[in-house]
Design an enzyme around this catalytic site. Structure first.
Site, PDB file in Angstrom:
ATOM      1  N   GLY A  70     -20.477   6.897   5.130  1.00  0.00           N
ATOM      2  CA  GLY A  70     -19.611   7.221   3.994  1.00  0.00           C
ATOM      3  C   GLY A  70     -20.311   6.990   2.674  1.00  0.00           C
TER       4      GLY A  70
ATOM      5  CE  LYS B 185      -4.478   0.966   0.460  1.00  0.00           C
ATOM      6  NZ  LYS B 185      -5.643   0.244  -0.031  1.00  0.00           N
TER       7      LYS B 185
ATOM      8  N   GLY C 299     -19.031   7.834  -0.448  1.00  0.00           N
ATOM      9  CA  GLY C 299     -18.071   8.090  -1.517  1.00  0.00           C
ATOM     10  C   GLY C 299     -18.258   7.086  -2.642  1.00  0.00           C
ATOM     11  CG  ASN C 300     -15.283   6.904  -5.632  1.00  0.00           C
ATOM     12  OD1 ASN C 300     -15.989   7.667  -6.277  1.00  0.00           O
ATOM     13  ND2 ASN C 300     -14.008   7.140  -5.395  1.00  0.00           N
ATOM     14  CB  VAL C 301     -16.981   1.997  -1.595  1.00  0.00           C
ATOM     15  CG1 VAL C 301     -17.579   0.733  -1.000  1.00  0.00           C
ATOM     16  CG2 VAL C 301     -15.662   1.686  -2.277  1.00  0.00           C
TER      17      VAL C 301
END
Ligand code: NAD
Length: 349
Positions: free
Chosen positions: A179, A79, A181-183
């Site tokens: 959350g 990562k 966001g994208n996910v």
């Protein structure tokens, strides 16, 4: 760009990246290349300190070893993190300098999108290294991994519903999502389609307003998401959120979400289990994204079938984990860790 190796016990290699010209300050952590080249995205966040960024990189790269092994991929764990505000500090020069750092590792680390990064950022990084996935163009380009990540999480939500609630029919079930966001957003689309009721939170009020309008979601602010009464909680923002205090507050029957490293400590897996909250191990639930990314790293031609097969296998692994956890009356997180330890041991033998 200066790449300096730093000492990090338990990891194969960790490097600090510094480029004064572009202002890049970041880290690449390779936890393991036992199963193949280390693969894991690059995250850009305004960390408070280099130590905070290092801690995140170490935990995330270790998590990638678990995730890639659980998904049956011939990839190791790595990562990268970049310290900075992606909305303000991200420049082509900074991304190119990061690309040069990845190139210097000579194929040992492959990067892709994580928080704060987009497919067009990957294209910029790709001007300096071949070891980048999540691109939008090219023969094996895999694009944004988030929709496949969300599909995998949706499967995990159905799995915990089946095991904990007796049916994987989500219509009329309440799912709280942290959350958007994208996910998280893609996940809400799937859940809404299936007739689930949504309760959402995000630090960005524009996103919660949109969820209210599009999904008829109930919006809660900040930490109140941990007090919501729901069937399933899906953490899709940041890691380390499930600690002793918050686990005590949860009023849900199961947790299955996309955020990496949801448990603050390994003990929190036992805490959830003792409270009767069924936990879908994050590194299994959110493996869809790296499966998608892997098609690009491994140059897979029949992409869609390959991804569908791997997602089905991941779903079967989750089912096996949840069944074993129930049979042994232990936390699914610890069953999942043991399964990965077996995979690594068999590979080493
Ligand atoms: P993102 O940056 O697109 O979205 C994160 C969202 O969380 C944003 O809307 C942000 O405003 C919100 N947020 C941040 N802090 C919050 C808080 N305290 N409370 C509520 N909302 C908060 O990131 P993403 O790509 O959607 O990833 C979400 C999580 O899933 C991350 O932990 C990431 O590492 C993990 N993950 C992502 C993928 C992928 O394919 N993108 C794959 C595996 C795991």
């Amino acid at each position: 760009m200066v790449l300096t190796q730093i000492d990090a016990p338990g990891h194969e290699g960790v490097w600090r990246i510094e480029d004064t010209k572009s202002g890049l300050l970041g880290l690449i952590a390779i936890h393991s290349t036992q199963l193949g080249p280390a693969a894991g995205g690059v995250r850009m966040r305004p960390y408070d300190s280099v130590d905070d960024a290092l801690e995140d990189a170490l935990r995330l790269s270790q998590g990638m070893t678990l995730k890639n092994a659980a998904a049956g991929l011939p990839l190791g764990g790595g990562k990268a993190v970049i310290i900075g505000d992606p909305t303000r500090d991200k420049t082509p020069g900074l991304l190119q300098a990061f690309g040069r750092a990845v190139a210097r590792l000579d194929g040992r680390y492959w990067t892709a999108e994580d928080m704060g990064m987009t497919p067009s950022d990957m294209a910029e990084i790709a001007s300096e290294t071949r070891c980048v996935a999540g691109l939008e163009q090219g023969r094996h380009a895999s694009g944004d991994p988030s929709p496949v990540t969300a599909r995998g999480i949706f499967n995990a939500i159905r799995a915990v519903a089946r095991h904990r609630l007796g049916s994987d029919d989500l219509s009329g079930r309440t799912v709280s999502v942290q959350g958007l966001g994208n996910v998280g957003w893609n996940l809400c689309v799937f859940l809404h389609e299936q007739g689930a009721r949504l309760v959402v939170s995000d630090i960005d009020p524009a996103r919660t307003a949109r969820a209210e309008a599009e999904f008829d979601a109930r919006v809660v602010v900040g930490d109140a998401i941990f007090d919501v009464e729901a069937d399933i909680f899906a953490p899709c923002a940041i890691g380390g959120i499930l600690d002793a205090d918050r686990i005590d507050r949860l009023r849900v029957k199961a947790v299955a979400g996309g955020a990496n490293n949801q448990l603050a400590t390994a003990e929190d897996g036992h805490r959830l289990h003792r409270r009767g909250i069924l936990y879908a191990p994050d590194f299994v639930a959110n493996g869809g994204g790296i499966i998608n990314v892997a098609t690009e790293i491994l140059r897979i031609d029949a992409r869609e079938t390959w991804v569908a097969d791997k997602l089905a296998a991941l779903d079967a692994t989750m089912d096996r984990i949840l069944r074993a956890a129930k049979a042994r009356d232990v936390s699914p997180h610890h069953v999942a860790e043991a399964i990965v330890a077996d995979v690594l041991q068999q590979d080493a033998a």
